[in-house]
Design an enzyme around this catalytic site. Structure first.
Site, short mmCIF file in Angstrom:
data_model
loop_
_atom_site.label_atom_id
_atom_site.label_comp_id
_atom_site.label_asym_id
_atom_site.label_seq_id
_atom_site.Cartn_x
_atom_site.Cartn_y
_atom_site.Cartn_z
N ASP A 24 8.42 90.00 15.70
CA ASP A 24 8.91 88.79 15.04
C ASP A 24 8.88 87.59 16.00
OD1 ASP A 24 9.95 87.28 12.99
OD2 ASP A 24 12.03 87.90 13.37
N GLY A 25 8.72 86.41 15.42
CA GLY A 25 8.87 85.19 16.20
C GLY A 25 7.57 84.48 16.56
N GLY A 27 5.65 82.56 14.62
CA GLY A 27 5.64 81.20 14.06
C GLY A 27 6.52 80.26 14.87
N GLU A 71 6.96 92.09 1.60
CA GLU A 71 7.63 90.81 1.30
C GLU A 71 6.83 89.61 1.85
OE1 GLU A 71 9.44 93.59 2.48
OE2 GLU A 71 9.82 93.89 0.34
N ASN A 72 5.89 89.88 2.77
CA ASN A 72 5.14 88.77 3.37
C ASN A 72 4.22 88.06 2.38
OD1 ASN A 72 4.83 90.30 6.68
ND2 ASN A 72 6.31 88.79 5.93
N ARG A 198 17.96 92.35 12.26
CA ARG A 198 17.75 92.87 10.90
C ARG A 198 16.69 93.97 10.95
NH1 ARG A 198 17.72 87.42 9.73
NH2 ARG A 198 15.46 87.27 9.91
N SER A 200 14.80 94.50 8.01
CA SER A 200 13.74 93.91 7.18
C SER A 200 12.87 94.94 6.46
CB SER A 200 12.87 92.95 8.02
OG SER A 200 13.65 91.89 8.50
C1 FPP Z 1 5.92 87.86 12.70
O1 FPP Z 1 6.07 86.52 13.11
C2 FPP Z 1 4.53 88.33 12.79
C3 FPP Z 1 3.73 88.64 11.74
C4 FPP Z 1 4.19 88.55 10.35
C5 FPP Z 1 2.32 89.05 11.88
C6 FPP Z 1 1.91 89.82 13.11
C7 FPP Z 1 0.44 90.05 13.07
C8 FPP Z 1 -0.37 90.16 14.12
C9 FPP Z 1 0.12 90.10 15.51
C10 FPP Z 1 -1.85 90.36 13.89
C11 FPP Z 1 -2.29 91.75 14.16
C12 FPP Z 1 -2.41 92.55 12.92
C13 FPP Z 1 -2.93 93.81 12.83
C14 FPP Z 1 -3.03 94.48 11.51
C15 FPP Z 1 -3.44 94.55 14.01
P1 FPP Z 1 6.63 85.46 12.08
O2 FPP Z 1 5.47 84.80 11.41
O3 FPP Z 1 7.58 86.13 11.14
O4 FPP Z 1 7.35 84.44 13.02
P2 FPP Z 1 8.67 83.59 12.68
O5 FPP Z 1 9.77 84.60 12.45
O6 FPP Z 1 8.87 82.77 13.89
O7 FPP Z 1 8.37 82.79 11.46
#
Ligand code: FPP
Length: 251
Positions: A24-25, A27, A71-72, A198, A200
């Site tokens: 997570d994290g 973004g 959920e994504n 969480r 999730s």
């Molecule tokens: C969470 O960060 C990350 C993800 C939802 C995607 C992770 C995917 C990869 C690293 C690509 C590799 C994939 C495969 C299948 C090998 P977030 O977007 O939830 O960040 P945030 O919580 O800061 O919004």
């Protein structure tokens, strides 16, 4: 900076058989640097590879990575498109390298809605690495814990409908046999980055007795050294699986 030697970790700690990771994290890491969220996912790929390398070096048997949840799909269409395309490309780009490391790749998740090209890459990676006996990398793509349990319940109901079992015969063992990868042991250690605390909807059944470790780093800041640190911390935890130890001597 030199990378520490993982051998003491192998030798000295109670090693978790199965580590699950909520990456997570991405973004927030990117936005904090004035970059679009997609740059965070790009950095996340490197963190993923470094962490898997660390798992291989430390001798972790199974590592589950939560790449895309059921959920994504509620994210913006542009981000969903990016994540689908990026997952497909990451698997295509990295499968051979993981194969060289002796990793066995397995896909955990549901097919409906998932891009066909992503499924094809996952299947090709599974095939390429099927005979590897090293760390198993469980790529959880279009995965949801409730979806997995619902699918298991439906499969059991169908067995009853076909007269193959009675409702009374359903127990925990029977349900566990219908999980997506039933031969994989329960999770010992769950690591979630980004400071959020969480689950999730990740591996709900398999996490029943897992140790939870919430790490205050964004996923792109995680890697093998951080994994080894968490493995050492896990080694000093006492797990009781519902049992209890009386620390006071009877009078
Ligand atoms: C969470 O960060 C990350 C993800 C939802 C995607 C992770 C995917 C990869 C690293 C690509 C590799 C994939 C495969 C299948 C090998 P977030 O977007 O939830 O960040 P945030 O919580 O800061 O919004």
């Amino acid at each position: 900076m030199s990378i520490p030697d993982p051998r003491p970790i192998r030798a000295e700690t109670k090693m978790p058989k199965h580590v699950a990771v909520i990456m997570d994290g991405n973004g927030r890491w990117a936005n904090a640097r004035g970059l679009p969220r997609t740059e965070g996912h790009r950095a996340g790929e490197l963190a993923l590879m470094d962490t898997v390398a660390g798992a291989v070096e430390a001798g972790v048997g199974y590592i589950s990575m939560y790449a895309f949840s059921t959920e994504n799909w509620s994210r913006s269409p542009a981000e969903v498109r990016f994540l689908m395309g990026y997952s497909r490309d990451t698997i295509r780009r990295r499968a051979a390298q993981l194969h060289r490391w002796g990793v066995r790749i397995r896909w955990v998740g549901r097919a409906p809605r998932l891009w066909k090209s992503v499924i094809n890459e996952l299947r090709a990676a599974e095939e390429l690495t099927a005979n590897n006996r090293g760390t198993q990398l469980l790529l959880c793509v279009n995965y949801g814990g409730r979806a997995e349990l619902t699918d298991a319940a439906r499969a059991l109901a169908e067995e009853v409908e076909r007269g193959e079992r009675t409702a009374r015969s359903i127990n925990e063992k029977a349900l566990a046999r219908h999980l997506y990868v039933p031969d994989v042991p329960d999770v010992d250690l769950l690591i979630r980055t980004s400071g959020e605390q969480r689950i999730s909807n990740f591996l709900l059944w398999q996490l029943a007795y897992a140790e939870l470790d919430f790490v205050d780093l964004a996923w792109p800041e995680f890697g093998r050294e951080q994994l080894w640190e968490r493995l050492l911390a896990y080694g000093s935890r006492q797990r009781r699986f519902g049992g209890a130890v009386d620390l006071v001597e009877p009078a």
